[in-house]
Design an enzyme around this catalytic site. Structure first.
Site, PDB file in Angstrom:
ATOM      1  N   ALA A   7     -25.041 -22.388  10.469  1.00  0.00           N
ATOM      2  CA  ALA A   7     -24.068 -22.427  11.566  1.00  0.00           C
ATOM      3  C   ALA A   7     -23.329 -21.091  11.657  1.00  0.00           C
ATOM      4  O   ALA A   7     -23.131 -20.550  12.759  1.00  0.00           O
ATOM      5  CB  ALA A   7     -23.082 -23.565  11.346  1.00  0.00           C
ATOM      6  N   LYS A  13     -34.842 -26.358  12.454  1.00  0.00           N
ATOM      7  CA  LYS A  13     -34.398 -25.308  13.378  1.00  0.00           C
ATOM      8  C   LYS A  13     -35.091 -23.960  13.168  1.00  0.00           C
ATOM      9  O   LYS A  13     -35.280 -23.202  14.107  1.00  0.00           O
ATOM     10  CB  LYS A  13     -32.876 -25.116  13.278  1.00  0.00           C
ATOM     11  CG  LYS A  13     -32.092 -26.261  13.880  1.00  0.00           C
ATOM     12  CD  LYS A  13     -30.607 -25.950  13.899  1.00  0.00           C
ATOM     13  CE  LYS A  13     -29.826 -27.120  14.447  1.00  0.00           C
ATOM     14  NZ  LYS A  13     -28.407 -26.815  14.629  1.00  0.00           N
ATOM     15  N   ALA A  51     -21.572 -18.977   5.149  1.00  0.00           N
ATOM     16  CA  ALA A  51     -22.612 -18.023   5.561  1.00  0.00           C
ATOM     17  C   ALA A  51     -23.957 -18.729   5.703  1.00  0.00           C
ATOM     18  O   ALA A  51     -25.006 -18.159   5.455  1.00  0.00           O
ATOM     19  CB  ALA A  51     -22.692 -16.886   4.552  1.00  0.00           C
ATOM     20  N   ASP A  70     -26.238 -23.244  19.746  1.00  0.00           N
ATOM     21  CA  ASP A  70     -25.160 -23.513  18.775  1.00  0.00           C
ATOM     22  C   ASP A  70     -24.071 -22.441  18.852  1.00  0.00           C
ATOM     23  O   ASP A  70     -22.877 -22.754  18.881  1.00  0.00           O
ATOM     24  CB  ASP A  70     -25.723 -23.551  17.350  1.00  0.00           C
ATOM     25  CG  ASP A  70     -26.538 -24.810  17.090  1.00  0.00           C
ATOM     26  OD1 ASP A  70     -26.225 -25.857  17.686  1.00  0.00           O
ATOM     27  OD2 ASP A  70     -27.499 -24.749  16.293  1.00  0.00           O
ATOM     28  N   TYR A 119     -16.718 -32.011  12.719  1.00  0.00           N
ATOM     29  CA  TYR A 119     -16.202 -32.865  13.796  1.00  0.00           C
ATOM     30  C   TYR A 119     -15.905 -34.302  13.369  1.00  0.00           C
ATOM     31  O   TYR A 119     -15.434 -35.099  14.174  1.00  0.00           O
ATOM     32  CB  TYR A 119     -17.153 -32.852  15.005  1.00  0.00           C
ATOM     33  CG  TYR A 119     -18.553 -33.318  14.715  1.00  0.00           C
ATOM     34  CD1 TYR A 119     -19.568 -32.404  14.471  1.00  0.00           C
ATOM     35  CD2 TYR A 119     -18.866 -34.677  14.706  1.00  0.00           C
ATOM     36  CE1 TYR A 119     -20.861 -32.827  14.207  1.00  0.00           C
ATOM     37  CE2 TYR A 119     -20.156 -35.110  14.452  1.00  0.00           C
ATOM     38  CZ  TYR A 119     -21.146 -34.173  14.198  1.00  0.00           C
ATOM     39  OH  TYR A 119     -22.423 -34.600  13.940  1.00  0.00           O
ATOM     40  N   ASN A 137     -32.394 -24.491  18.562  1.00  0.00           N
ATOM     41  CA  ASN A 137     -31.941 -25.885  18.644  1.00  0.00           C
ATOM     42  C   ASN A 137     -32.312 -26.520  19.986  1.00  0.00           C
ATOM     43  O   ASN A 137     -32.038 -27.692  20.215  1.00  0.00           O
ATOM     44  CB  ASN A 137     -30.423 -25.991  18.412  1.00  0.00           C
ATOM     45  CG  ASN A 137     -29.628 -25.619  19.644  1.00  0.00           C
ATOM     46  OD1 ASN A 137     -30.064 -24.792  20.449  1.00  0.00           O
ATOM     47  ND2 ASN A 137     -28.467 -26.226  19.806  1.00  0.00           N
ATOM     48  N   ILE A 162     -15.535 -26.321  12.639  1.00  0.00           N
ATOM     49  CA  ILE A 162     -16.690 -26.917  13.331  1.00  0.00           C
ATOM     50  C   ILE A 162     -17.049 -28.297  12.762  1.00  0.00           C
ATOM     51  O   ILE A 162     -17.904 -28.981  13.301  1.00  0.00           O
ATOM     52  CB  ILE A 162     -17.931 -25.996  13.383  1.00  0.00           C
ATOM     53  CG1 ILE A 162     -18.592 -25.846  12.024  1.00  0.00           C
ATOM     54  CG2 ILE A 162     -17.591 -24.639  13.985  1.00  0.00           C
ATOM     55  CD1 ILE A 162     -20.036 -25.344  12.152  1.00  0.00           C
TER      56      ILE A 162
HETATM   57  P1  ATR Z   1     -24.943 -25.161   7.932  1.00  0.00           P
HETATM   58  O1  ATR Z   1     -26.370 -25.113   8.337  1.00  0.00           O
HETATM   59  O2  ATR Z   1     -24.187 -26.332   8.493  1.00  0.00           O
HETATM   60  O3  ATR Z   1     -24.236 -23.882   8.164  1.00  0.00           O
HETATM   61  P2  ATR Z   1     -25.463 -24.580   5.177  1.00  0.00           P
HETATM   62  O4  ATR Z   1     -26.510 -23.644   5.636  1.00  0.00           O
HETATM   63  O5  ATR Z   1     -25.762 -25.526   4.062  1.00  0.00           O
HETATM   64  O6  ATR Z   1     -24.942 -25.477   6.370  1.00  0.00           O
HETATM   65  O7  ATR Z   1     -24.168 -23.707   4.815  1.00  0.00           O
HETATM   66  C1  ATR Z   1     -23.052 -24.275   4.241  1.00  0.00           C
HETATM   67  C2  ATR Z   1     -22.036 -23.171   3.913  1.00  0.00           C
HETATM   68  O8  ATR Z   1     -20.880 -23.790   3.383  1.00  0.00           O
HETATM   69  C3  ATR Z   1     -22.534 -22.194   2.856  1.00  0.00           C
HETATM   70  O9  ATR Z   1     -22.055 -20.916   3.176  1.00  0.00           O
HETATM   71  C4  ATR Z   1     -21.882 -22.711   1.570  1.00  0.00           C
HETATM   72  O10 ATR Z   1     -21.574 -21.730   0.625  1.00  0.00           O
HETATM   73  P3  ATR Z   1     -22.681 -21.133  -0.405  1.00  0.00           P
HETATM   74  O11 ATR Z   1     -23.420 -20.075   0.364  1.00  0.00           O
HETATM   75  O12 ATR Z   1     -21.897 -20.596  -1.514  1.00  0.00           O
HETATM   76  O13 ATR Z   1     -23.550 -22.307  -0.771  1.00  0.00           O
HETATM   77  C5  ATR Z   1     -20.589 -23.266   2.092  1.00  0.00           C
HETATM   78  N1  ATR Z   1     -20.090 -24.351   1.236  1.00  0.00           N
HETATM   79  C6  ATR Z   1     -20.647 -25.550   1.011  1.00  0.00           C
HETATM   80  N2  ATR Z   1     -19.900 -26.294   0.184  1.00  0.00           N
HETATM   81  C7  ATR Z   1     -18.844 -25.512  -0.176  1.00  0.00           C
HETATM   82  C8  ATR Z   1     -17.716 -25.684  -1.018  1.00  0.00           C
HETATM   83  N3  ATR Z   1     -17.525 -26.826  -1.678  1.00  0.00           N
HETATM   84  N4  ATR Z   1     -16.838 -24.661  -1.131  1.00  0.00           N
HETATM   85  C9  ATR Z   1     -17.017 -23.494  -0.479  1.00  0.00           C
HETATM   86  N5  ATR Z   1     -18.071 -23.261   0.353  1.00  0.00           N
HETATM   87  C10 ATR Z   1     -18.964 -24.253   0.497  1.00  0.00           C
END
Ligand code: ATR
Length: 286
Positions: free
Chosen positions: A133, A70, A130, A106, A227, A91, A225
């Site tokens: 998505a 992306k 953060a 998205d 699903y 996307n 989000i």
């Molecule tokens: P996407 O592209 O789907 O948004 P991503 O970029 O991998 O996926 O982001 C996942 C988010 O979920 C991140 O903010 C992550 O937190 P970190 O920045 O601390 O890595 C959060 N996340 C993933 N697993 C988690 C968990 N077990 N507990 C809390 N936050 C989690």
């Protein structure tokens, strides 16, 4: 029937075999009698540039772009729309007389899902996570008139990075918290909660959600989000609290609908997309 006049659309990603997009788009093409077809293409990172040039050379009309392309795909496009430019991710690609134009549906998909229940205009919103998505949804929230945003994330620096970018480009009404005790206080003053973390996603469906019913109020709107499963642990907690809920499939459906509109200029029937998605997921219509 596929003929020499059929227009080709598709999705590129790695992996791509579990995508639900072909089912949705082909169902809508059929329903509207459009001579179009939508196919998945497995494209690895090292093949990304060739795939875009190849698609253009072969007259493919549009592509969805999914993980992990992306962001990098932007290097091979001619223009970006406003949302894609702000978010820094694409996307949806539209191939046409102007070359390859990148869009991001998205964020708008998530907002349309929420706006089935309530407008985001002037609302106080909290987002969990953060990552990519959260970024797409956050920018679109402000483009759609949200009042304020709290970004709550495990890694505070990532939330701060997103906040700084939002403040620089769009709106300074952005706060950051970690996932600690401050969350509960913050939630009392929140209208809409959006989870973008993968917590509770299949196969980890019994993972405890970050927010439980005792922290929610009944006027809160809760959108997960994730699903799969359809009803996540967070949604179950929201129901316990008497809050209104929005399932993750709605964002998936509306991002597809928005791509479809970009490519065809037609607003497709929502039910066609919804039915196709539910069939692909072996679920009952909601
Ligand atoms: P996407 O592209 O789907 O948004 P991503 O970029 O991998 O996926 O982001 C996942 C988010 O979920 C991140 O903010 C992550 O937190 P970190 O920045 O601390 O890595 C959060 N996340 C993933 N697993 C988690 C968990 N077990 N507990 C809390 N936050 C989690």
């Amino acid at each position: 029937m596929i003929t020499g006049k059929t227009s080709v659309f598709g999705i590129i990603g790695d992996p791509v075999e579990h995508t639900l997009s072909p089912g949705m788009h082909n169902a809508a093409f059929d329903k509207l009698n459009l001579d179009n077809i939508y196919v998945p293409f497995h494209v690895r990172a090292e093949e990304l540039e060739d795939s875009i040039k190849g698609a253009q050379a072969m007259g493919i009309k549009g592509l969805n772009v999914t993980i992990p392309h992306k962001t990098n795909v932007i290097n091979y496009l001619d223009y970006l729309d406003i949302a894609a430019g702000l978010i820094g991710a694409v996307n949806t690609i539209e191939f046409g007389e102007n070359g390859a134009v990148g869009h991001n549906t998205d964020g708008i998909g998530a907002i349309r899902a929420i706006e089935e229940l309530i407008s985001v205009k002037n609302k106080k919103i909290m987002i969990l996570g953060a990552g990519g998505a959260a970024r797409a949804i956050s920018f679109q929230l402000f483009l759609s008139g949200a009042k304020s945003l709290t970004i709550s994330n495990r890694t505070i620096e990532k939330a701060e990075e997103l906040r700084d970018d939002l403040v620089e480009k769009l709106d300074n009404n952005v706060k950051v918290t970690d996932l600690g005790f401050g969350l509960e206080k913050e939630l009392k003053d929140t209208d809409i909660l959006i989870n973008t973390t993968p917590l509770g996603m299949y196969p980890n469906i019994s993972q405890k959600p970050l927010i439980t019913a005792d922290m929610m109020h009944k006027n809160l709107i809760v959108n997960d989000i994730v699903y799969n499963p359809l009803k996540t642990g967070l949604i179950v907690e929201a129901e316990k609290a008497g809050a209104k809920t929005i399932y993750g499939v709605k964002m998936l459906m509306y991002q597809g609908i928005e791509s479809f509109k970009i490519w065809t200029g037609i607003e497709p029937p929502v039910e066609v997309f919804q039915r196709a998605l539910m069939t692909e997921m072996n679920l009952e219509i909601i």
